[in-house]
Design a protein around this motif. Structure first.
Motif, mmCIF file in Angstrom:
data_model
loop_
_atom_site.group_PDB
_atom_site.id
_atom_site.type_symbol
_atom_site.label_atom_id
_atom_site.label_comp_id
_atom_site.label_asym_id
_atom_site.label_seq_id
_atom_site.Cartn_x
_atom_site.Cartn_y
_atom_site.Cartn_z
ATOM 1 N N MET A 1 -72.642 13.854 -1.317
ATOM 2 C CA MET A 1 -73.580 13.036 -2.073
ATOM 3 C C MET A 1 -74.996 13.228 -1.542
ATOM 4 O O MET A 1 -75.953 13.297 -2.315
ATOM 5 C CB MET A 1 -73.186 11.565 -2.033
ATOM 6 C CG MET A 1 -74.033 10.706 -2.946
ATOM 7 S SD MET A 1 -73.489 9.001 -3.023
ATOM 8 C CE MET A 1 -72.141 9.152 -4.181
ATOM 9 N N ASP B 1 -76.330 16.344 -3.046
ATOM 10 C CA ASP B 1 -76.649 16.147 -4.459
ATOM 11 C C ASP B 1 -77.928 15.335 -4.627
ATOM 12 O O ASP B 1 -78.755 15.635 -5.502
ATOM 13 C CB ASP B 1 -75.492 15.453 -5.188
ATOM 14 C CG ASP B 1 -74.304 16.373 -5.397
ATOM 15 O OD1 ASP B 1 -74.488 17.607 -5.387
ATOM 16 O OD2 ASP B 1 -73.189 15.861 -5.578
ATOM 17 N N LEU C 1 -80.849 17.559 -4.121
ATOM 18 C CA LEU C 1 -81.089 18.380 -5.309
ATOM 19 C C LEU C 1 -81.797 17.584 -6.400
ATOM 20 O O LEU C 1 -82.727 18.068 -7.036
ATOM 21 C CB LEU C 1 -79.769 18.932 -5.866
ATOM 22 C CG LEU C 1 -79.094 20.050 -5.110
ATOM 23 C CD1 LEU C 1 -77.766 20.406 -5.786
ATOM 24 C CD2 LEU C 1 -79.983 21.269 -5.023
ATOM 25 N N LEU D 1 -72.956 12.810 -12.127
ATOM 26 C CA LEU D 1 -72.184 13.455 -11.058
ATOM 27 C C LEU D 1 -71.047 12.593 -10.520
ATOM 28 O O LEU D 1 -69.991 13.097 -10.178
ATOM 29 C CB LEU D 1 -73.112 13.832 -9.900
ATOM 30 C CG LEU D 1 -74.125 14.936 -10.166
ATOM 31 C CD1 LEU D 1 -75.097 15.051 -9.000
ATOM 32 C CD2 LEU D 1 -73.422 16.256 -10.421
ATOM 33 N N TYR D 2 -71.269 11.276 -10.447
ATOM 34 C CA TYR D 2 -70.317 10.404 -9.752
ATOM 35 C C TYR D 2 -69.755 9.270 -10.588
ATOM 36 O O TYR D 2 -68.925 8.513 -10.103
ATOM 37 C CB TYR D 2 -70.978 9.816 -8.491
ATOM 38 C CG TYR D 2 -71.228 10.873 -7.461
ATOM 39 C CD1 TYR D 2 -70.232 11.270 -6.583
ATOM 40 C CD2 TYR D 2 -72.456 11.514 -7.388
ATOM 41 C CE1 TYR D 2 -70.447 12.272 -5.654
ATOM 42 C CE2 TYR D 2 -72.684 12.517 -6.461
ATOM 43 C CZ TYR D 2 -71.677 12.886 -5.598
ATOM 44 O OH TYR D 2 -71.899 13.886 -4.681
ATOM 45 N N LEU E 1 -78.704 22.410 -9.122
ATOM 46 C CA LEU E 1 -78.359 21.143 -9.769
ATOM 47 C C LEU E 1 -77.708 21.403 -11.126
ATOM 48 O O LEU E 1 -76.744 20.740 -11.503
ATOM 49 C CB LEU E 1 -79.593 20.258 -9.921
ATOM 50 C CG LEU E 1 -79.336 18.898 -10.573
ATOM 51 C CD1 LEU E 1 -78.281 18.098 -9.809
ATOM 52 C CD2 LEU E 1 -80.634 18.105 -10.670
ATOM 53 N N ARG F 1 -74.151 22.151 -10.457
ATOM 54 C CA ARG F 1 -73.386 20.953 -10.082
ATOM 55 C C ARG F 1 -73.055 20.116 -11.311
ATOM 56 O O ARG F 1 -71.940 19.604 -11.443
ATOM 57 C CB ARG F 1 -74.190 20.109 -9.085
ATOM 58 C CG ARG F 1 -74.030 20.511 -7.669
ATOM 59 C CD ARG F 1 -72.634 20.208 -7.109
ATOM 60 N NE ARG F 1 -72.418 18.782 -6.991
ATOM 61 C CZ ARG F 1 -71.322 18.152 -7.426
ATOM 62 N NH1 ARG F 1 -70.352 18.812 -8.013
ATOM 63 N NH2 ARG F 1 -71.191 16.850 -7.275
#
Length: 121
Positions: free
Chosen positions: A11, A14, A17, A64-65, A100, A103
């Motif tokens: 994390m 990320d 980024l 992302l999460y 990014l 990702r």
């Protein structure tokens, strides 16, 4: 490394980024994920610019999460970050944009969704 510290490290990478790819030069940026809702503090001049900065940050983090604290078994303790975005030259910033993009693609975002979140130059 434990699974939790691996998660925190991922994390952290990320978040770096996300901050490096923002076109707004914000200087020191603080991110606190300790509470139920993520909080961000950035050194920008006006409220509208800050709102756009924070909204972009949170939109990418959620892409992302997922929604934060939906799973109460995952503790968010010790999730505080700070970066001096002004310390990075254009070279690492340019390298962060495709990273990014990759990702976001990895977690299933479409090209259109990614383009809305990442300002690729």
């Amino acid at each position: 490394m434990s699974e939790m510290s691996d998660r925190h490290a991922a994390m952290r990478a990320d978040i770096k980024l996300i901050l490096l790819t923002d076109p707004t030069p914000a200087g020191w940026v603080y991110v606190d994920l300790e509470g139920i809702n993520p909080r961000i503090l950035a050194h920008v001049e006006d409220k509208a610019t800050f709102s756009a900065y924070a909204e972009r940050f949170l939109a990418i983090l959620q892409a992302l999460y997922g929604e934060f604290r939906a799973d109460r078994t995952q503790p968010m303790r010790s999730m505080k970050f700070q970066y001096n975005t002004a310390a990075f030259s254009e070279e690492p910033r340019a390298a962060a944009r495709p990273a990014l993009y990759a990702r976001l693609a990895e977690v299933g975002c479409s090209d259109e969704e990614i383009k809305q979140l990442v300002a690729l130059r």
